[in-house]
Scaffold this active site. Structure first.
Site, mmCIF file in Angstrom:
data_model
loop_
_atom_site.group_PDB
_atom_site.id
_atom_site.type_symbol
_atom_site.label_atom_id
_atom_site.label_comp_id
_atom_site.label_asym_id
_atom_site.label_seq_id
_atom_site.Cartn_x
_atom_site.Cartn_y
_atom_site.Cartn_z
ATOM 1 N N GLU A 1 8.116 -63.480 10.914
ATOM 2 C CA GLU A 1 9.029 -62.365 10.719
ATOM 3 C C GLU A 1 9.843 -62.532 9.417
ATOM 4 O O GLU A 1 9.920 -63.643 8.876
ATOM 5 C CB GLU A 1 9.987 -62.293 11.915
ATOM 6 C CG GLU A 1 9.286 -62.115 13.264
ATOM 7 C CD GLU A 1 8.673 -60.736 13.458
ATOM 8 O OE1 GLU A 1 7.571 -60.505 12.936
ATOM 9 O OE2 GLU A 1 9.285 -59.889 14.127
ATOM 10 N N ASP B 1 -1.660 -65.706 17.077
ATOM 11 C CA ASP B 1 -0.324 -65.644 17.679
ATOM 12 C C ASP B 1 -0.390 -65.127 19.115
ATOM 13 O O ASP B 1 -1.471 -64.771 19.608
ATOM 14 C CB ASP B 1 0.623 -64.768 16.829
ATOM 15 C CG ASP B 1 0.071 -63.361 16.590
ATOM 16 O OD1 ASP B 1 -0.959 -62.992 17.200
ATOM 17 O OD2 ASP B 1 0.670 -62.628 15.799
ATOM 18 N N HIS C 1 5.396 -58.633 8.349
ATOM 19 C CA HIS C 1 5.017 -59.894 8.996
ATOM 20 C C HIS C 1 3.504 -60.091 8.987
ATOM 21 O O HIS C 1 2.729 -59.147 8.919
ATOM 22 C CB HIS C 1 5.609 -60.014 10.414
ATOM 23 C CG HIS C 1 4.939 -59.201 11.477
ATOM 24 N ND1 HIS C 1 5.497 -59.014 12.723
ATOM 25 C CD2 HIS C 1 3.754 -58.531 11.514
ATOM 26 C CE1 HIS C 1 4.682 -58.286 13.467
ATOM 27 N NE2 HIS C 1 3.634 -57.973 12.758
#
Ligand code: PGA
Length: 244
Positions: A143, A67, A138
């Site tokens: 999320e 990410d 998460h």
């Protein structure tokens, strides 16, 4: 899913690092996705040390970054780019062609997501993911409320992530969105290891392992993975029921 409990953070990180080395020995063209963050730091360091010591051939691996913070440049010390560059790519001399990270400065983030999904699909999936867990449950930036069926996507970060996320930055940094692999990638990955250490993670680990699988606590999806492992130290295991 299986829970493995280690004496301490170092032992857990040693085990996680060895998983990467063993995979590459068995499959030199492995596709490996690692998370950045405080938890995986020692895993990455030990992986790099072991690979150099053992002269592991990493020339054919494909590296996928989990990410990135949207809008944060790669030279910012809090970025995932910066972490991987310093902990993994530079020590191991990985070539740019092996590395796949989201460009979170792109004006077309949707395209970034599509390209990442295509890399993973073209490589026939991820062999090993090693991920951390946030204080809201998460994984990556998946999320609470995220779809379990999502591939790469851009997501508004929730308040916990925005607050806790400041710990990675030297000065207060404006954060808002994240770009992340999805939980469908995690479910399709051939092996997934979630790592966590310390008493502050004991509550989220209990929910990951014992709560009903629910997208309001994304890490609970780990329970569904037939080759999923929750690797934790004794402190993070402190609230678990004994029969896990
Ligand atoms: P940490 O981050 O390893 O720095 O605790 C975990 C996460 O938010 O995914």
């Amino acid at each position: 899913m299986e829970v493995k409990i280690y004496q301490d953070y170092h032992a857990l990180s040693e085990a996680a690092a060895s998983e990467i080395i063993d995979l590459v020995k068995n499959k030199p063209g492995a596709v490996i996705c690692l998370a950045s963050g405080h938890t995986p730091r020692l895993t990455c360091k030990l992986f790099a040390e072991k690979a150099l010591q053992q002269k592991t051939d990493l020339s054919r691996i494909t590296f996928i970054g989990l990410d990135e913070w949207v809008g944060v440049p790669p030279d910012n010390e809090g970025s995932c780019h910066y972490f991987f560059q310093h902990e993994v790519f530079q020590p191991l001399h990985l070539s740019a062609s092996q590395i796949n990270l989201f460009n979170a400065l792109s004006i077309n983030l949707e395209q970034e997501c599509q390209e990442m999904d295509k890399v993973i699909a073209d490589k026939e999936g991820i062999d090993l993911m090693i991920v951390g867990i946030g204080m809201n449950g998460h994984i990556g930036f998946n999320e609470p409320g995220v779809s379990f069926d999502s591939y790469s996507h851009v997501i508004k970060l929730d308040d916990t992530t925005l607050t806790v996320g400041q710990k990675y930055f030297k000065t207060a940094t404006s954060l808002g969105k994240g770009i992340t692999l999805g939980l469908k990638h995690l479910q399709e990955s051939k092996k997934v290891i979630l790592i966590a250490n310390g008493t502050k993670k004991a509550g989220v680990i209990k929910k990951t392992v014992e709560e009903k699988v629910n997208n309001s606590f994304p890490a609970s999806i780990m329970q569904k993975h037939s080759n999923g492992f929750v690797m934790i130290d004794q402190e993070a295991a402190g609230l678990l029921n004994r029969n896990n």
